[in-house]
Design an enzyme around this catalytic site. Structure first.
Site, PDB file in Angstrom:
ATOM      1  N   GLY A 183      20.353  23.701  -2.995  1.00 38.91           N
ATOM      2  CA  GLY A 183      20.773  24.826  -1.929  1.00 38.91           C
ATOM      3  C   GLY A 183      19.540  25.045  -1.052  1.00 38.91           C
ATOM      4  O   GLY A 183      18.788  24.246  -1.205  1.00 38.91           O
ATOM      5  N   ILE A 185      17.252  26.938  -0.315  1.00 37.37           N
ATOM      6  CA  ILE A 185      15.737  27.400  -0.503  1.00 37.37           C
ATOM      7  C   ILE A 185      15.457  26.792  -1.968  1.00 37.37           C
ATOM      8  O   ILE A 185      14.589  27.191  -2.286  1.00 37.37           O
ATOM      9  CB  ILE A 185      15.714  28.875  -0.728  1.00 37.37           C
ATOM     10  CG1 ILE A 185      16.680  29.392  -1.934  1.00 37.37           C
ATOM     11  CG2 ILE A 185      15.862  29.616   0.646  1.00 37.37           C
ATOM     12  CD1 ILE A 185      16.501  30.947  -1.953  1.00 37.37           C
ATOM     13  N   LYS A 186      16.017  25.780  -2.392  1.00 42.95           N
ATOM     14  CA  LYS A 186      15.538  25.289  -3.532  1.00 42.95           C
ATOM     15  C   LYS A 186      14.450  24.171  -3.336  1.00 42.95           C
ATOM     16  O   LYS A 186      14.067  23.833  -2.372  1.00 42.95           O
ATOM     17  CB  LYS A 186      16.687  24.467  -4.438  1.00 42.95           C
ATOM     18  CG  LYS A 186      17.911  25.126  -4.730  1.00 42.95           C
ATOM     19  CD  LYS A 186      17.381  26.437  -5.973  1.00 42.95           C
ATOM     20  CE  LYS A 186      18.538  27.209  -6.263  1.00 42.95           C
ATOM     21  NZ  LYS A 186      19.475  28.033  -5.370  1.00 42.95           N
ATOM     22  N   ASN A 187      13.777  23.820  -4.529  1.00 47.24           N
ATOM     23  CA  ASN A 187      12.480  23.046  -4.470  1.00 47.24           C
ATOM     24  C   ASN A 187      12.811  21.707  -3.536  1.00 47.24           C
ATOM     25  O   ASN A 187      12.094  21.256  -2.813  1.00 47.24           O
ATOM     26  CB  ASN A 187      12.309  22.583  -5.952  1.00 47.24           C
ATOM     27  CG  ASN A 187      11.574  23.494  -6.819  1.00 47.24           C
ATOM     28  OD1 ASN A 187      11.709  24.687  -6.247  1.00 47.24           O
ATOM     29  ND2 ASN A 187      11.480  23.320  -7.958  1.00 47.24           N
ATOM     30  N   LEU A 188      13.996  21.181  -3.660  1.00 41.83           N
ATOM     31  CA  LEU A 188      14.574  20.111  -2.914  1.00 41.83           C
ATOM     32  C   LEU A 188      15.936  20.608  -2.336  1.00 41.83           C
ATOM     33  O   LEU A 188      16.564  21.020  -3.160  1.00 41.83           O
ATOM     34  CB  LEU A 188      14.651  18.825  -3.432  1.00 41.83           C
ATOM     35  CG  LEU A 188      15.101  17.434  -2.910  1.00 41.83           C
ATOM     36  CD1 LEU A 188      14.463  16.229  -3.332  1.00 41.83           C
ATOM     37  CD2 LEU A 188      16.398  17.316  -2.954  1.00 41.83           C
TER      38      LEU A 188
END
Length: 376
Positions: A183, A185-188
């Site tokens: 999504g 704001i995830k790490n990727l």
């Protein structure tokens, strides 16, 4: 005092530059569904993790939904899950007709442990869904034999944990049925998307059919044919080529994300060490790619939260316990540790646009807010 720009948001997407060119290329192709671009991204993620194959889907929630279905979880089944998670985890369980069995987390890590899992097993338990809170891996190796003997699947909600390690292997490569979220704001990030790491080729085939309306043949095959075969239930949760193009560009720079996120978390941990009234939730940063930085505010969390928000500091709460939500009241059980954590948890601004100066600003504001509320 002027709040630094990086402290104003709890989380923000971070783009490296090539994402735009990738999306433009996918747009110009005129094919926006699951295409060779998506296939390529699946292969890149598989190589990164060190697994044979992955299955891309539209979101982390749909990854959990499809994974549970692929594991044969359905009506009448029970899934052990921590209450301390985003509500999407529980909604995926309900979507397959199963019911959640909420369990406690460790107050130090906000993750479940083997003892809690063993204590919660009933005759109806068919799956355990550990949530890798903040990016920290959950090691259930010591109870895997007991779970396997009972036919209980481990379905990891690794939405926070892309890139983290469980021992010597990346999360996703340890034999569990693992689900990632890509999504905003995830790490990727893929803009929106998710990924399933199946346990074997048969499960991978099930996941592919489930994500594509139960259709057996691939999109590439159907383009050259006059028909197709539907052999069971399915959803429409494929990852588009547009999202895959973003993910592919992100993955090429993931080493930067890993380095920056670890550095920010360490900066917070150092600044928070010994702070009266607040303690950091440990993510095992040596082995994790942190998704967030959570603290427990030991008194008057809500007042501290409001004070910081009023000062322009983008704090959040991840998450209110699910067993206290009205939608899940049918499965409520007393969970005193989780309830205490739910009253104390607060997440600090954490994203790759931040600097260590931003971290110093946030922690200074937190220290001042703790002192102000303590005197009221």
């Amino acid at each position: 005092m002027t709040i630094a720009a990086g402290a104003g948001d709890n989380a923000r997407p971070y783009l490296y530059g090539p994402e735009e060119a990738g999306v433009v290329e996918a747009l110009r192709s005129g094919q926006y569904g699951h295409t060779a671009v998506t296939d390529r991204f699946e292969g890149e993620v598989a190589t990164f993790l060190g697994v044979s194959e992955t299955v891309a889907v539209a979101s982390g929630t749909s990854a959990l939904h499809v994974a549970l279905l692929a594991a044969g979880i359905g009506p009448g089944d029970e899934v052990i899950v921590p209450s301390m998670t985003f509500c999407a985890t529980v909604q995926a369980i309900l979507a397959v007709g199963a019911r959640p069995c909420f369990v406690e987390v460790s107050p130090r890590t906000l993750c479940i442990n083997s003892g809690a899992v063993l204590d919660a097993i009933t005759a109806d338990t068919r799956a355990v869904m550990p949530v890798l809170y903040g990016g920290r891996a959950v090691d259930l190796c010591d109870v895997r034999p007991a779970l396997t003997e009972r036919g209980i699947a481990v379905v990891e909600d690794a939405a926070h944990a892309f890139g983290s390690y469980n021992g010597a292997q990346r999360v996703g490569a340890t034999g569990a049925l693992t689900c990632f979220s890509f999504g905003p704001i995830k790490n990727l990030t893929c803009g929106q998307g998710g990924m399933i790491v199946p346990r074997n080729p048969l499960e991978a085939d099930r996941c592919r059919k489930l994500r594509g309306l139960g259709i057996v043949e691939s999109a590439a095959w159907r383009a050259e044919a006059t028909g197709y075969t539907v052999d069971g239930f399915g959803l429409r949760v494929q990852m588009s080529s547009l999202n895959a193009a973003i993910g592919s560009a992100q993955l090429a720079h993931f080493d930067k994300a890993e380095t920056k996120r670890k550095a920010l978390w360490r900066a917070y941990a150092n600044a928070l060490r010994g702070m009266d009234g607040a303690s950091v939730v440990d993510v095992d940063v040596e082995r994790s790619v942190p998704h967030l930085c959570a603290v427990r505010v030991h008194d008057r969390r809500d007042q501290v939260f409001r004070t910081l928000r009023a000062r322009g500091v983008g704090v959040g709460t991840h998450y209110p316990p699910n067993h206290l939500q009205s939608a899940f009241a049918a499965w409520h059980r007393p969970l005193p540790v989780t309830e205490q954590v739910g009253r104390e948890i607060m997440t600090l601004p954490f994203h790759q646009r931040m600097t260590e100066a931003d971290v110093e600003t946030v922690t200074a504001e937190l220290r001042q807010s703790l002192a102000q509320t303590a005197t009221r």
